[in-house]
Design a protein around this motif. Sequence first.
Motif, PDB file in Angstrom:
ATOM      1  N   GLY A 242     -11.647 131.623 -52.658  1.00  9.86           N
ATOM      2  CA  GLY A 242     -11.585 132.257 -51.350  1.00  9.86           C
ATOM      3  C   GLY A 242     -11.536 133.774 -51.449  1.00  9.86           C
ATOM      4  O   GLY A 242     -12.174 134.479 -50.664  1.00  9.86           O
ATOM      5  N   PHE A 243     -10.783 134.299 -52.430  1.00  8.58           N
ATOM      6  CA  PHE A 243     -10.713 135.746 -52.622  1.00  8.58           C
ATOM      7  C   PHE A 243     -12.066 136.299 -53.068  1.00  8.58           C
ATOM      8  O   PHE A 243     -12.473 137.393 -52.641  1.00  8.58           O
ATOM      9  N   LEU A 244     -12.768 135.575 -53.933  1.00 10.17           N
ATOM     10  CA  LEU A 244     -14.090 136.051 -54.367  1.00 10.17           C
ATOM     11  C   LEU A 244     -15.044 136.130 -53.187  1.00 10.17           C
ATOM     12  O   LEU A 244     -15.832 137.087 -53.066  1.00 10.17           O
ATOM     13  N   ASP A 245     -14.987 135.124 -52.306  1.00 14.14           N
ATOM     14  CA  ASP A 245     -15.827 135.174 -51.102  1.00 14.14           C
ATOM     15  C   ASP A 245     -15.458 136.382 -50.242  1.00 14.14           C
ATOM     16  O   ASP A 245     -16.341 137.073 -49.713  1.00 14.14           O
ATOM     17  N   ALA A 246     -14.154 136.634 -50.086  1.00 12.57           N
ATOM     18  CA  ALA A 246     -13.715 137.758 -49.250  1.00 12.57           C
ATOM     19  C   ALA A 246     -14.143 139.096 -49.834  1.00 12.57           C
ATOM     20  O   ALA A 246     -14.382 140.055 -49.102  1.00 12.57           O
ATOM     21  N   LEU A 247     -14.262 139.157 -51.163  1.00 19.05           N
ATOM     22  CA  LEU A 247     -14.672 140.392 -51.819  1.00 19.05           C
ATOM     23  C   LEU A 247     -16.185 140.559 -51.859  1.00 19.05           C
ATOM     24  O   LEU A 247     -16.688 141.504 -52.457  1.00 19.05           O
ATOM     25  N   GLY A 248     -16.908 139.623 -51.228  1.00 18.77           N
ATOM     26  CA  GLY A 248     -18.355 139.775 -51.092  1.00 18.77           C
ATOM     27  C   GLY A 248     -19.152 139.287 -52.277  1.00 18.77           C
ATOM     28  O   GLY A 248     -20.336 139.634 -52.406  1.00 18.77           O
ATOM     29  N   VAL A 249     -18.559 138.474 -53.159  1.00 20.07           N
ATOM     30  CA  VAL A 249     -19.308 137.962 -54.303  1.00 20.07           C
ATOM     31  C   VAL A 249     -20.305 136.909 -53.822  1.00 20.07           C
ATOM     32  O   VAL A 249     -19.927 135.952 -53.150  1.00 20.07           O
ATOM     33  N   GLU A 250     -21.563 137.079 -54.161  1.00 18.42           N
ATOM     34  CA  GLU A 250     -22.576 136.116 -53.747  1.00 18.42           C
ATOM     35  C   GLU A 250     -22.306 134.777 -54.412  1.00 18.42           C
ATOM     36  O   GLU A 250     -21.878 134.723 -55.572  1.00 18.42           O
ATOM     37  N   PRO A 251     -22.549 133.671 -53.709  1.00 17.24           N
ATOM     38  CA  PRO A 251     -22.258 132.349 -54.293  1.00 17.24           C
ATOM     39  C   PRO A 251     -22.915 132.135 -55.640  1.00 17.24           C
ATOM     40  O   PRO A 251     -22.324 131.543 -56.536  1.00 17.24           O
ATOM     41  N   GLY A 252     -24.149 132.628 -55.777  1.00 10.53           N
ATOM     42  CA  GLY A 252     -24.856 132.447 -57.037  1.00 10.53           C
ATOM     43  C   GLY A 252     -24.244 133.202 -58.192  1.00 10.53           C
ATOM     44  O   GLY A 252     -24.554 132.933 -59.355  1.00 10.53           O
ATOM     45  N   ARG A 253     -23.398 134.189 -57.887  1.00  7.47           N
ATOM     46  CA  ARG A 253     -22.775 134.988 -58.932  1.00  7.47           C
ATOM     47  C   ARG A 253     -21.396 134.466 -59.343  1.00  7.47           C
ATOM     48  O   ARG A 253     -20.763 135.032 -60.216  1.00  7.47           O
ATOM     49  N   VAL A 254     -20.920 133.416 -58.680  1.00  2.00           N
ATOM     50  CA  VAL A 254     -19.596 132.877 -58.988  1.00  2.00           C
ATOM     51  C   VAL A 254     -19.706 131.940 -60.190  1.00  2.00           C
ATOM     52  O   VAL A 254     -20.468 130.973 -60.160  1.00  2.00           O
ATOM     53  N   PRO A 255     -18.963 132.201 -61.279  1.00  2.00           N
ATOM     54  CA  PRO A 255     -19.035 131.303 -62.439  1.00  2.00           C
ATOM     55  C   PRO A 255     -18.553 129.902 -62.089  1.00  2.00           C
ATOM     56  O   PRO A 255     -17.768 129.714 -61.159  1.00  2.00           O
ATOM     57  N   VAL A 256     -19.016 128.917 -62.861  1.00  2.00           N
ATOM     58  CA  VAL A 256     -18.591 127.538 -62.635  1.00  2.00           C
ATOM     59  C   VAL A 256     -17.172 127.325 -63.136  1.00  2.00           C
ATOM     60  O   VAL A 256     -16.360 126.674 -62.490  1.00  2.00           O
ATOM     61  N   ASP A 257     -16.850 127.890 -64.282  1.00  2.00           N
ATOM     62  CA  ASP A 257     -15.550 127.668 -64.906  1.00  2.00           C
ATOM     63  C   ASP A 257     -14.427 128.366 -64.123  1.00  2.00           C
ATOM     64  O   ASP A 257     -14.520 129.558 -63.824  1.00  2.00           O
ATOM     65  N   PRO A 258     -13.334 127.648 -63.774  1.00  2.00           N
ATOM     66  CA  PRO A 258     -12.237 128.274 -63.008  1.00  2.00           C
ATOM     67  C   PRO A 258     -11.621 129.483 -63.711  1.00  2.00           C
ATOM     68  O   PRO A 258     -11.260 130.464 -63.073  1.00  2.00           O
ATOM     69  N   GLN A 259     -11.492 129.412 -65.051  1.00  5.17           N
ATOM     70  CA  GLN A 259     -10.925 130.559 -65.758  1.00  5.17           C
ATOM     71  C   GLN A 259     -11.840 131.766 -65.656  1.00  5.17           C
ATOM     72  O   GLN A 259     -11.375 132.908 -65.535  1.00  5.17           O
ATOM     73  N   ALA A 260     -13.151 131.520 -65.697  1.00  4.96           N
ATOM     74  CA  ALA A 260     -14.091 132.629 -65.539  1.00  4.96           C
ATOM     75  C   ALA A 260     -14.013 133.208 -64.130  1.00  4.96           C
ATOM     76  O   ALA A 260     -14.157 134.421 -63.935  1.00  4.96           O
ATOM     77  N   GLN A 261     -13.767 132.353 -63.130  1.00  2.00           N
ATOM     78  CA  GLN A 261     -13.607 132.850 -61.763  1.00  2.00           C
ATOM     79  C   GLN A 261     -12.366 133.740 -61.667  1.00  2.00           C
ATOM     80  O   GLN A 261     -12.401 134.799 -61.028  1.00  2.00           O
TER      81      GLN A 261
ATOM     82  N   VAL B  24     -17.491 146.090 -50.150  1.00  2.00           N
ATOM     83  CA  VAL B  24     -16.752 145.179 -49.278  1.00  2.00           C
ATOM     84  C   VAL B  24     -15.270 145.512 -49.377  1.00  2.00           C
ATOM     85  O   VAL B  24     -14.704 145.537 -50.462  1.00  2.00           O
ATOM     86  N   VAL B  25     -14.647 145.807 -48.245  1.00  2.00           N
ATOM     87  CA  VAL B  25     -13.206 146.076 -48.186  1.00  2.00           C
ATOM     88  C   VAL B  25     -12.578 144.973 -47.339  1.00  2.00           C
ATOM     89  O   VAL B  25     -12.666 145.000 -46.118  1.00  2.00           O
ATOM     90  N   PRO B  26     -11.976 143.958 -47.970  1.00  3.37           N
ATOM     91  CA  PRO B  26     -11.437 142.836 -47.191  1.00  3.37           C
ATOM     92  C   PRO B  26     -10.236 143.249 -46.359  1.00  3.37           C
ATOM     93  O   PRO B  26      -9.392 144.041 -46.800  1.00  3.37           O
ATOM     94  N   ARG B  27     -10.156 142.710 -45.158  1.00  6.47           N
ATOM     95  CA  ARG B  27      -9.023 142.960 -44.262  1.00  6.47           C
ATOM     96  C   ARG B  27      -8.518 141.608 -43.776  1.00  6.47           C
ATOM     97  O   ARG B  27      -8.715 141.218 -42.640  1.00  6.47           O
ATOM     98  N   GLN B  28      -7.861 140.838 -44.660  1.00  2.00           N
ATOM     99  CA  GLN B  28      -7.518 139.454 -44.359  1.00  2.00           C
ATOM    100  C   GLN B  28      -6.133 139.272 -43.735  1.00  2.00           C
ATOM    101  O   GLN B  28      -5.779 138.152 -43.390  1.00  2.00           O
ATOM    102  N   LEU B  29      -5.374 140.341 -43.620  1.00  2.08           N
ATOM    103  CA  LEU B  29      -4.025 140.168 -43.086  1.00  2.08           C
ATOM    104  C   LEU B  29      -4.054 139.602 -41.677  1.00  2.08           C
ATOM    105  O   LEU B  29      -4.762 140.128 -40.811  1.00  2.08           O
ATOM    106  N   PRO B  30      -3.293 138.558 -41.392  1.00  2.00           N
ATOM    107  CA  PRO B  30      -3.103 138.144 -39.996  1.00  2.00           C
ATOM    108  C   PRO B  30      -2.380 139.255 -39.229  1.00  2.00           C
ATOM    109  O   PRO B  30      -1.820 140.178 -39.814  1.00  2.00           O
TER     110      PRO B  30
END
Length: 940
Positions: free
Chosen positions: A347-366, A260-266
Amino acid sequence: MAVELRVLGDVEARIESRRIEVGHARQRCVLAVLVVEANRVVTVDQLLDRVWSQDLPHRGRQVLRTYLSRLRLLLAPGGIGIERRPNGYLLRADPDIVDMHQFHRLVAQARATDDEHALGLFEQASALWRGEPFAGLDTPWLASVRAGLERERVASQLDHIDVALRCGQHTRLFPALSTLADQNPLDERVAGQLMLALYRIGRRADALAHYQRTRQHLVEELGTDPAPELQQLHQRILTAELSLMPVATTRVSAGAGSAVVPRQLPAAPSVFTGREGHLAMLTSILDYNGTVMISAIGGAGGIGKTWLALTWAHRHLDQFPDGQLFVDLRGFSPDSEPMAPAAAVRGFLDALGVEPGRVPVDPQAQTGLLRSLVAHKRMLIVLDNAANSEQVVPLLPGGDSCTVVVTSRRTLTDLITRHNAHHLTLDTLTDDDARALLTRRLGTARVAAEPEAVGELIGSCCGFPLALGIIAGRAHAHPRAPLAEFAAELRDVGVSALEDDDPAAGLPTALSWSYRALPAQQQVAFGLLGIAPGPDIGLPAASSLTGLPPAQTGKVLRGLEEASLLARDPCGRYSMHDLIRHYASDTAHKWLPDHVRGAALRRVVDFYLHTARTADRHLNPNRPAPRFDLPGPDCHPHPLPDDTAALAWFDAEHSCLLATQHTATIHEWHQAVWQLAWTLGVFHTRRGHRRDRLAVWQAGLAAAERLHDPNTHILASRFLGNAYAELGRREEAISHLRRALALARQHHNHTDQADIHRMLAQAWGQWGDDRQALEHTAHALSIYRTLGNPVWEAWTLNEMGWYAARLGDHDQARGHCEAALTLFRRHPDPTGEAATWDSLGYIAYHAAHHETAIDHYQRAVSLYRDLGHTYEVAKTLDGLGHPHAALGQHDQAHAVWREALELYRSQGRDENAARLQRQLDDLEVHDDGDQPHPSAESAK
């Protein structure tokens, strides 16, 4: 288990970041020889000669065997084996865990592929070098290998430079090439590379002078002239040959393995003018300080910070082949708090294609996961409109490969002092640049025809890009109107306050002029958009907000866009600059009657609520839903055809839905508050938004308590308790669930009693009390059977089977699960069916029916994969490994456990990951015949 065998810097095994020394220098030499020859047999004589040469100790072969025995024990936890062969020894390992072999592979691939991909491969290969090969080891054989590796490193470095020069990176390379040429004055290849870089950056004379210096060194030291290749380059520079300039190239994706190569620039601003000095400063920072850059671009609101950042970014996209991330941190939003860093990280993790199930619960881990994903990547990260340094620091990458640009109205001192940020302060545009902006928007002829009016407009706007853009937009919308009319009206209104340090007090004057020029319908819409919930809005929601049909709403929005009061992104969503929105909100409260504002907000709240209800039904059609009132008049909920469209809508509108609940809370629309929490439930579970789920149900319970409706109070309490349980907050979870159960009993609400018993069972089961969990599940089952709900009866039967199996009653457990499976086949629910096959797999394994267990687990995995439930896939793969291992199918067990381990780690399930790592360690030791296989207890 992460394993790395290093040659290009030291000779050690590194396992899970612990440094395991291999001891005695000769023992390290033994490891060095085996690592260099990984997966090839090394004879005993070769080992003795390469390690000791002429200093062979007494009983050398016995000493060698001792060293090999110790090394086996040290390397086994990392999955690396030393095997005895008839004529010697072989170190069995994946070549990619040996940095030397990985270096050779990457360099070979780079030399065989196109330049765009070769750049990334050479960079990866170069990053593997960490110092002197075989540091601290000195034998004749290792010295010769060390010398050969150094030659390979230099050759790959020069090949890398050639590729980078062909890709036009001469400016970035110039400082390093200058140093390299000074260190190697007789290297003609380096001299040619530096000459080419000098020529391309416009220093032709310096390029020719460097040739003469190199020629002089060669004559004095070696008595020879430069080779024909260097002489030809010299001649081509003398004649300023155009073919020496690079061909522009653009890389689309990162190095090997990037999906996944994010292209988020307006989009870049179309009327950007001036700022050439600032653009040059940004470029010089990038060129001469490497790819590390944090630019806190300060300046007042409306001064053009974001325009500058986007313009510069779009001009240098080729420098960021691994993508661009962008987020508006809403540091000065008139209607909401600044965005939490955790929300931006997600939001950045979503843009980088991380599956929701793979996102840690802890904010520091994210945050840690985000930094891991961008490590070693050449990416641009734009953090726009930051409130303070504390909002920015968690979003900074940990490595030195990314470029970060930060914009803020404040000077972010901490970024400058603690993170070496380069600070740029923007001033107003010069008169020439302001004239150029108006010319680009209105055309040369129109500006030239009225020089006095243009001069007055420029003076009144005082060089503020936002004010100039608004006026230019208004004039563009009325091409026949003389510019003198706009100048006269602006003169009468007055914008002298723009000269103040804080233009927020003056810009509303210019905005009021633009507002009064709008047709009445656009004026109303402009004010309503200023008070709408959320950071942006789509056309369907805007239609309900304004009460107009969609086609008419679209026309109104386009008019506001043409007047530069509204921006539309590529996805069709509309947003306002913070200052414009602040003015729009003030306008709404000043000019629109209370009943008009209230009705508009009620319509848009109804839109979000009822569209979310439709989306929720698509995601889980078997979920019993509470009764909703019909939407009000002129509210047009968005039709969603299927679950794919529903999930996409939730993704796009999530922040607006959270803001809508906040708006409903402020206006005390309590029914909408808890119902919005309800509609978000399945989506939050699918996407792993556990903290958002807790927040919406905290608001939901507060609203329910104000309604004095016991059924709503029960519902909100049980879902809040369940949200606490999912986050592991035991005391709060049990407290709310028990309170909900007491209320349900008091009011004879049987359905809620059953649901609460199931939630209590899940909570107790999560904390290891299977007997209490079984008791609660049995209560739920007896109630569901009286209610005639076969789907929930099936779910509860499966859960009873699971807890019974955990308590060792396998026959009863199997009966419950088979009954559940029968019901699921009559009343389809793929998630429930998958859960039941998982339970049956667990039961079969513990009853020693291993092949049956494998079949059941595989059915469950297949269903969960189809549903995209990676959270449950990890658990089922964990179980599947045990029957494979019990049947001696160690390769299969290893494969499924490795996949489960990676999922556990990515989801932040650290205890499960640690347990599964121990299972893998036991399995690998068992393969050597030293310990028994992992026990069945580890499957629990």
